[in-house]
Design a protein around this motif. Structure first.
Motif, PDB file in Angstrom:
ATOM      1  N   HIS A   1      -1.681   4.364   9.521  1.00  8.74           N
ATOM      2  CA  HIS A   1      -0.666   4.953   8.427  1.00  8.74           C
ATOM      3  C   HIS A   1       0.339   6.188   9.238  1.00  8.74           C
ATOM      4  CE1 HIS A   1      -3.656   7.432   7.999  1.00  8.74           C
ATOM      5  NE2 HIS A   1      -3.231   8.588   7.209  1.00  8.74           N
ATOM      6  N   ASP A   2      -0.155   6.550  10.683  1.00 10.53           N
ATOM      7  CA  ASP A   2       1.104   7.825  11.427  1.00 10.53           C
ATOM      8  C   ASP A   2       1.786   6.595  11.661  1.00 10.53           C
ATOM      9  OD1 ASP A   2       0.860   9.876  12.076  1.00 10.53           O
ATOM     10  OD2 ASP A   2       1.507   9.045  13.222  1.00 10.53           O
TER      11      ASP A   2
ATOM     12  N   GLY B   1       5.077   8.767   3.125  1.00  6.45           N
ATOM     13  CA  GLY B   1       3.911   8.995   2.470  1.00  6.45           C
ATOM     14  C   GLY B   1       3.063   7.507   1.991  1.00  6.45           C
ATOM     15  N   ALA B   2       2.552   7.304   3.309  1.00 10.97           N
ATOM     16  CA  ALA B   2       2.151   6.342   3.397  1.00 10.97           C
ATOM     17  C   ALA B   2       1.049   6.539   3.317  1.00 10.97           C
ATOM     18  CB  ALA B   2       2.493   5.847   4.762  1.00 10.97           C
ATOM     19  N   PRO B   3       0.005   5.816   2.781  1.00 18.54           N
ATOM     20  CA  PRO B   3      -1.748   6.564   2.244  1.00 18.54           C
ATOM     21  C   PRO B   3      -2.575   5.359   3.650  1.00 18.54           C
ATOM     22  CG  PRO B   3      -1.410   4.582   1.011  1.00 18.54           C
ATOM     23  CD  PRO B   3       0.600   4.579   1.309  1.00 18.54           C
ATOM     24  N   PRO B   4      -3.856   6.801   3.703  1.00 21.72           N
ATOM     25  CA  PRO B   4      -4.541   5.448   4.510  1.00 21.72           C
ATOM     26  C   PRO B   4      -4.951   4.524   4.025  1.00 21.72           C
ATOM     27  CG  PRO B   4      -5.519   7.238   3.953  1.00 21.72           C
ATOM     28  CD  PRO B   4      -4.036   7.563   3.236  1.00 21.72           C
TER      29      PRO B   4
ATOM     30  N   MET C   1       1.056  -1.561   0.046  1.00 23.47           N
ATOM     31  CA  MET C   1       0.407   0.081   0.131  1.00 23.47           C
ATOM     32  C   MET C   1       0.402   1.233  -0.461  1.00 23.47           C
ATOM     33  SD  MET C   1      -2.972  -1.213  -0.006  1.00 23.47           S
ATOM     34  CE  MET C   1      -1.902  -2.462  -0.905  1.00 23.47           C
ATOM     35  N   VAL C   2       1.627   1.094   0.480  1.00 24.44           N
ATOM     36  CA  VAL C   2       2.909   2.247   0.691  1.00 24.44           C
ATOM     37  C   VAL C   2       3.622   2.300  -0.705  1.00 24.44           C
ATOM     38  CG1 VAL C   2       4.972   3.125   1.973  1.00 24.44           C
ATOM     39  CG2 VAL C   2       3.324   2.260   3.143  1.00 24.44           C
TER      40      VAL C   2
ATOM     41  N   ALA D   1       8.850   2.931   6.164  1.00 25.12           N
ATOM     42  CA  ALA D   1       7.965   3.311   5.552  1.00 25.12           C
ATOM     43  C   ALA D   1       7.428   4.053   5.400  1.00 25.12           C
ATOM     44  CB  ALA D   1       7.392   1.740   4.771  1.00 25.12           C
ATOM     45  N   PHE D   2       6.530   3.977   6.764  1.00 30.44           N
ATOM     46  CA  PHE D   2       5.387   5.305   7.230  1.00 30.44           C
ATOM     47  C   PHE D   2       6.123   7.058   6.879  1.00 30.44           C
ATOM     48  CE2 PHE D   2       2.443   2.468   9.992  1.00 30.44           C
ATOM     49  CZ  PHE D   2       2.834   1.638   8.225  1.00 30.44           C
ATOM     50  N   GLU D   3       7.254   6.869   6.891  1.00 33.07           N
ATOM     51  CA  GLU D   3       7.909   8.145   6.949  1.00 33.07           C
ATOM     52  C   GLU D   3       8.225   8.751   5.129  1.00 33.07           C
ATOM     53  OE1 GLU D   3      10.801   9.532   9.949  1.00 33.07           O
ATOM     54  OE2 GLU D   3      11.943   7.982   8.983  1.00 33.07           O
TER      55      GLU D   3
END
Lengths: 587, 587
Positions: free
Chosen positions: A488-489, A521-524, A205-206, A517-519
């Motif tokens: 996702h945060d 631009g991870a989408p909801p 997803m990321v 990875a969350f740094e």
């Protein structure tokens, strides 16, 4: 060419044709002057006939040498049968054989290859390749294949992409035990087999690979209970830029598609129920709603009558068993003994018979009058002719006990109809679950589950009350799928891991790549996974999964057919830089 | 709801609509008074516009805080673009933004998320979740999903059943090294991960589960060469009551279906070539037949001219390189150096320039006259303007060298066109292969491959000459699939295992369950397996498989993204009854 047709293909329209067939000898009926052989393959059965008048003598002699499960090839002519069998597609014809070739002989199988076999479970597992010849197992495997193909058709039409995630991954002590794989090339290090592709699908997803699915093997090294397998199959799905509602809609659609395509059942909107409501009403987070017997909580209406057992109980709860007022004392005693079994663990059971004349007869008439019992009947929805069963005690325990009783009674009353399907969403699961042994809270689903908006603040004060954006899909009293909206945060994920008892170092070592990875631009995102083995079994109206697995393992995790696991030779261990750490018994 | 449309969906027909979009910031062009943002998701790119005249000031200020790879949600109106981009479906419109929500910020990625990136391979593998955002990788994964879905559609239509075979099986020292999995519940014992489901699919045939397929992960613990992965995916198939012809037809059909569905290429009957012919003509059992340069054997026409190198050689072989007579001396020297590299290992190369005027100029003019060279030209099919390259030596080696040279030259001459597809069956493989190190013969495919009828007798006298009912499917110079008719007779299987050096006890311990199964009526059967990773790459016109694997491992078998394999903690090892057998370095 071994065959011109398979054994399910021929019928009267083929009369007069020269055909070639191959298969297994299912049955031989030798009347002396006439021999019939049932020839079997995956597709069906075709009757062969050899008879004195029309068949050469040598051929008849040859046919007499056949035994059950011999593999043969025949040539002959399709003719109309004298006595027809309308139950099978080929039942109106038979083959007058002109050539017979024995392709392979067969020893007498250790059990009969029939729908109802005389083989016990261990024997059938040891000779699984023979068990698979039996229709019930064969049909189950074909059914499974059809279900998975329909899953793929539906999801592909919905623009999902099937992506394979790796099997050789990294061990994480969190959750169940991993199976591990020593690496020869990386000395002293191990891969782990995935318990699920959870982190990988989140990374997809990321990576923008929105709408992912995969039908994938997963592995858990658990002490096996009945009907658990160390390797099992998931339909694993994940979507980006979605809210819970989007996910429920898609997978409700998938389930509806399967029920339509494989069961020819049309189902409307699936009902939804909160976890709290399910626990309160069915004592269970996967209620079977094909029948009633909903819980009636009786604390209010049982108080102040000096019945200490109820007065002291955290929960008093009853169900109305339809039509069971006619149970004899003996039958009721058996029921009471059933709930007192250690597996259930109730201390006893109070009952009320709701007589047809509107009166009540209970096992606690000393304490409760007719008006009291009428209140119980109202709370449990009992009608004349019903039996109210009441249990009491600590809420969690008594709910579990009553749930077990409800399911048992439904089973006995024939209310769990295999061809009736009642799907249900259970939503708003708690985020955390108290481990009663350690007193610590752990993630009810997994550490990546998102708390409901605004509830993060409760994590410190009331951890048990925080609800998650987590949901299960329940079918006929079985959890067939479950999932959640994920965190996702990065900050929230770090907070969650801290609350779950991970030190910063542990979190980094195990999930660092996900946090990193969350740094970027991870989408909801969120998703769901179905347990395929169980889903298939339930769609087929069964509850045991073993027949839907081609080569299952037994309760000790062994494959008794191939005799695995087994010892390695010294050289293999040495190459892997391993030694066995086993205390040798002195003989 | 995060989006009303995806970023590939909108066009002029949507003009005037209010839409909600989500995605990643691909690019920002800030002209001060006007800001354009390219919004990206899996489906495409949509241009957003913020401009002084039509957008609120605060919103413009907010837009100025955006960075590459930020995850955002916008609402706005679809309007017609001033300067249109006809290369993308959404190129005629843009979104005049009225609301902007930053869903997640993003650090600057370690490499640019563009089709052509500045990231090196290791960096891109460490941040694979970012690499997957790039079109070349994303499209490869989507392509793979489409191919597998088409494989399943074709095989399901042909009445194949997908059956899952187990991953936790039994280690067999035969063949490549197994990855093993210690069993906690069965002390001191190990499972192995399958190198292929070979024995299970054969047992399915014994079980009557005719027409099996599975798309399945397989595992080999080999020292990795470039472009090899420890885990890889096979399309695994098996059929009962078939001869070689039946299998070739089905899987030729599958391949034709894929070429049609995913490449829109129609191909007629696939040519067939024996292994012996392939080796003689292309020096290779997986020849690329998209171009000529077939081998001409020159022993006969090079003899008796006192050129000792050729006279002493087991094989003298030449190819005609089209149009290469114009190569300069320097270019030819480079070619000679190329074949002398240790990876190729030729001692030298003789060449003949075929001049346009019909004369020849060779590097061995001292030994050979024009008439001799004309004979060489005839044998190699050289035309005026071609260059004949000649190698000599031991047959096996010189064929391999010449094959490498042929492929290299084809590459340089642009003859290996990625969008041209030339499938080929190579048949009649040898049953056994000589291991030059040990001097023993081992199974070329695997020990279950059936020798050709009547050739079993040669096993003792001329083992190297026994041909098998074994075949490979070759596409553009790559083996994409291979299989065989299997032995289904217990006696023949026992004979084969004996010839392969298995003692009776070893055979029983490792393959006892299969030999046992053969006693209960095994049908004639055979099958084939495709290497999916390579098949997909080749259909996409590529030869490296890594971009077609979502999370590949590097050449040391490591997943550098999740940092696996890794050390286990002591408790885990203890539970598994294992100790590391590693010599600790003294510091």
């Amino acid at each position: 060419m071994y065959r011109s047709h398979n054994n399910g293909a021929l019928n009267l329209s083929n009369t007069g044709q020269e055909v070639t067939l191959s298969g297994w000898v299912q049955k031989i009926r030798d009347k002396g002057f006439m021999i019939w052989v049932d020839l079997r393959d995956r597709y069906g059965i075709t009757q062969l006939i050899f008879d004195e008048e029309r068949t050469e003598k040598a051929l008849i002699e040859q046919a007499k040498t056949l035994g059950r499960e011999f593999v043969i090839q025949v040539r002959g002519t399709v003719i109309e049968r004298q006595s027809k069998n309308t139950k099978i597609p080929t039942g109106e014809i038979e083959i007058l054989v002109t050539d017979l070739t024995i392709l392979n002989e067969a020893k007498l199988p250790p059990f009969t290859i029939e729908d109802e076999t005389d083989g016990g479970e261990e024997l059938r597992m040891k000779y699984r390749y023979l068990d698979i010849r039996r229709n019930p197992v064969k049909d189950s495997l074909i059914f499974r294949s059809k279900v998975t193909q329909e899953v793929r058709n539906f999801l592909s039409n919905e623009d999902f992409i099937e992506v394979e995630t790796p099997y050789l991954i990294k061990s994480t002590p969190e959750g169940a035990r991993d199976f591990v794989v020593p690496s020869r090339m990386n000395e002293g290090q191990f891969y782990a087999l995935p318990q699920s592709p959870q982190t990988f699908k989140q990374l997809l997803m990321v990576g923008g690979m929105d709408k992912y699915f995969q039908i994938v093997k997963c592995f858990r090294d658990e002490d096996l209970r009945a009907d658990r397998q160390p390797e099992f199959t998931q339909i694993d799905c994940e979507m980006a830029f979605v809210e819970q509602e989007d996910i429920l809609n898609i997978f409700e659609g998938l389930t509806r598609h399967l029920l339509k395509k494989v069961n020819n059942v049309e189902i409307g909107d699936f009902p939804r129920m909160t976890f709290d409501h399910a626990m309160k009403t069915y004592g269970n987070d996967k209620p079977d709603i094909r029948f009633g017997m909903e819980f009636g909580e009786l604390n209010e209406v049982t108080k102040h009558r000096n019945f200490k057992v109820f007065d002291d109980a955290e929960l008093v709860v009853g169900i109305a068993v339809p039509g069971a007022a006619s149970y004899t004392r003996k039958e009721i005693d058996k029921l009471i003994n059933w709930v007192k079994r250690p597996q259930i663990g109730a201390l006893g059971m109070i009952y009320v018979k709701c007589n047809e004349d509107g009166t009540f007869k209970s096992s606690v008439d000393k304490f409760y009058n007719q008006e009291d019992l009428a209140n119980w009947a109202e709370k449990t929805g009992a009608k004349p002719g019903d039996l109210i069963c009441v249990l009491s005690g600590i809420t969690n325990k008594v709910r579990a006990q009553m749930s077990a009783l409800r399911m048992e009674l439904a089973e006995r009353l024939g209310l769990r109809k295999p061809n009736e399907f009642a799907p249900l969403w259970v939503i708003d699961f708690p985020l955390l679950e108290l481990d009663e042994e350690t007193g610590h809270y752990h993630a009810m689903h997994h550490p990546f589950t998102s708390p409901k908006p605004g509830q993060l603040e409760l994590l410190d004060s009331k951890p048990g009350e925080v609800k998650a954006n987590a949901y299960d899909l329940v079918l006929n009293g079985n959890e067939i799928g479950g999932g959640s909206i994920r965190i996702h945060d990065k900050e929230i994920q770090a907070t969650m891991l801290k609350h779950l008892g991970f030190s910063e170092e542990e979190a980094k070592a195990q999930f660092g790549f996900l946090m990193d990875a969350f740094e970027y631009g991870a989408p909801p995102h969120g998703g769901l996974a179905f347990g395929l083995d169980r889903l298939v079994a339930i769609l087929a109206g069964k509850e045991t999964i073993r027949d839907f697995i081609a080569f299952p393992k037994n309760n000790a995790g062994r494959d008794v057919m191939i005799d695995a696991p087994s010892a390695l030779d010294e050289a293999q261990l040495k190459e892997l830089n391993l030694q066995l750490d086993i205390v040798q018994e002195i003989e």
